[in-house]
Design a protein around this motif. Structure first.
Motif, PDB file in Angstrom:
ATOM      1  N   GLU A  57       0.837  -1.202   0.000  1.00 55.37           N
ATOM      2  CA  GLU A  57       0.000   0.000   0.000  1.00 55.37           C
ATOM      3  C   GLU A  57       0.878   1.260   0.000  1.00 55.37           C
ATOM      4  OE1 GLU A  57      -3.113   0.471   2.777  1.00 55.37           O
ATOM      5  OE2 GLU A  57      -4.022  -1.489   2.408  1.00 55.37           O
ATOM      6  N   ALA A  58       0.246   2.394  -0.345  1.00 57.11           N
ATOM      7  CA  ALA A  58       0.849   3.730  -0.245  1.00 57.11           C
ATOM      8  C   ALA A  58       2.199   3.811  -0.949  1.00 57.11           C
ATOM      9  CB  ALA A  58       0.985   4.142   1.222  1.00 57.11           C
ATOM     10  N   VAL A  59       2.256   3.345  -2.189  1.00 58.37           N
ATOM     11  CA  VAL A  59       3.510   3.370  -2.954  1.00 58.37           C
ATOM     12  C   VAL A  59       3.787   4.774  -3.474  1.00 58.37           C
ATOM     13  CG1 VAL A  59       4.677   2.516  -5.019  1.00 58.37           C
ATOM     14  CG2 VAL A  59       3.284   0.962  -3.644  1.00 58.37           C
ATOM     15  N   LYS A  60       5.020   5.246  -3.263  1.00 58.87           N
ATOM     16  CA  LYS A  60       5.470   6.530  -3.804  1.00 58.87           C
ATOM     17  C   LYS A  60       6.883   6.360  -4.340  1.00 58.87           C
ATOM     18  CE  LYS A  60       2.761   9.543  -0.730  1.00 58.87           C
ATOM     19  NZ  LYS A  60       2.814  10.678   0.224  1.00 58.87           N
ATOM     20  N   ILE A  61       7.141   6.899  -5.531  1.00 57.01           N
ATOM     21  CA  ILE A  61       8.467   6.815  -6.138  1.00 57.01           C
ATOM     22  C   ILE A  61       8.870   8.201  -6.624  1.00 57.01           C
ATOM     23  CG2 ILE A  61       9.886   5.723  -7.913  1.00 57.01           C
ATOM     24  CD1 ILE A  61       7.819   3.457  -8.008  1.00 57.01           C
TER      25      ILE A  61
END
Length: 210
Positions: A57-61
């Motif tokens: 969950e809550a993937v940020k790149i």
């Protein structure tokens, strides 16, 4: 029911997942600095590989820094090794990795920084470097990171600045600048040779420094 929403904000790719069955769960936070991300498509490929972890969950790149973060249920924890192997399986290199467990414990692999002696004379510095795009950013950062003594390198395309952390007893801004020029990029220390510059991809052929 799992719903994914993709949002591109500046140079950050955000994958928002909402699952009505995860309310009340505790999560561990994973932070990995990844080398080799040059564009949103690269980031999407990395994220897609991590979908193998079904409860992510809550993937940020962040493409500029290569920082990749996500949450995973604390009752089914991932190890540092599992995360690093998944980054490598996606075709990229994990530089550093950190897990903040829900109980407050921290697990960390500092990557190349751990190769330095405790008494290393680490210092920060910056070099003006000419570049145009994500490919330039990847090339510049990779060139710097491959040098002995460099523990961190982040290129800001908008500012045209390469931010560095390095062991002053091993290398210097002049040495780093020479290596960057050899990769095709003019910088405040050394200008690239015309032949090397002309062999860069068209999208990378920046306005040259004088």
């Amino acid at each position: 029911l799992l719903i994914y929403t993709f949002i591109l904000v500046g140079t950050t790719l955000v994958l928002q997942g909402q699952d009505e069955n995860t309310q009340g769960q505790e999560f561990d936070l994973y932070t990995i600095q990844v080398d080799g991300l040059g564009c949103p498509f690269c980031a999407y490929g990395l994220e897609k590989k991590f979908q193998d972890f079904k409860e992510i969950e809550a993937v940020k790149i962040e493409m500029e820094t290569g920082v990749f973060t996500f949450k995973y249920p604390a009752n089914d924890p991932l190890t540092l090794n599992e995360v690093q192997e998944k980054v490598e399986a996606a075709g990229y290199t994990p530089v550093t990795a950190k897990i903040e467990r829900s109980n407050g414990e921290i697990e960390e692999d500092k990557g190349s920084i751990s190769l330095f002696e405790e008494d290393a004379d680490l210092q920060e510095g910056e070099i003006q470097v000419a570049g145009n795009c994500g490919m330039c950013q990847e090339r510049i950062e990779k060139t710097a990171m491959e040098l002995e003594g460099v523990s961190a390198a982040t290129y800001d395309i908008d500012a045209q600045l390469l931010y560095l952390t390095f062991d002053n007893s091993v290398t210097s801004l002049e040495i780093i600048g020479k290596a960057i020029a050899a990769s095709g990029h003019d910088n405040e220390k050394v200008l690239a040779e015309e032949e090397i510059y002309s062999n860069l991809p068209i999208c990378c052929q920046y306005d040259r420094l004088k």
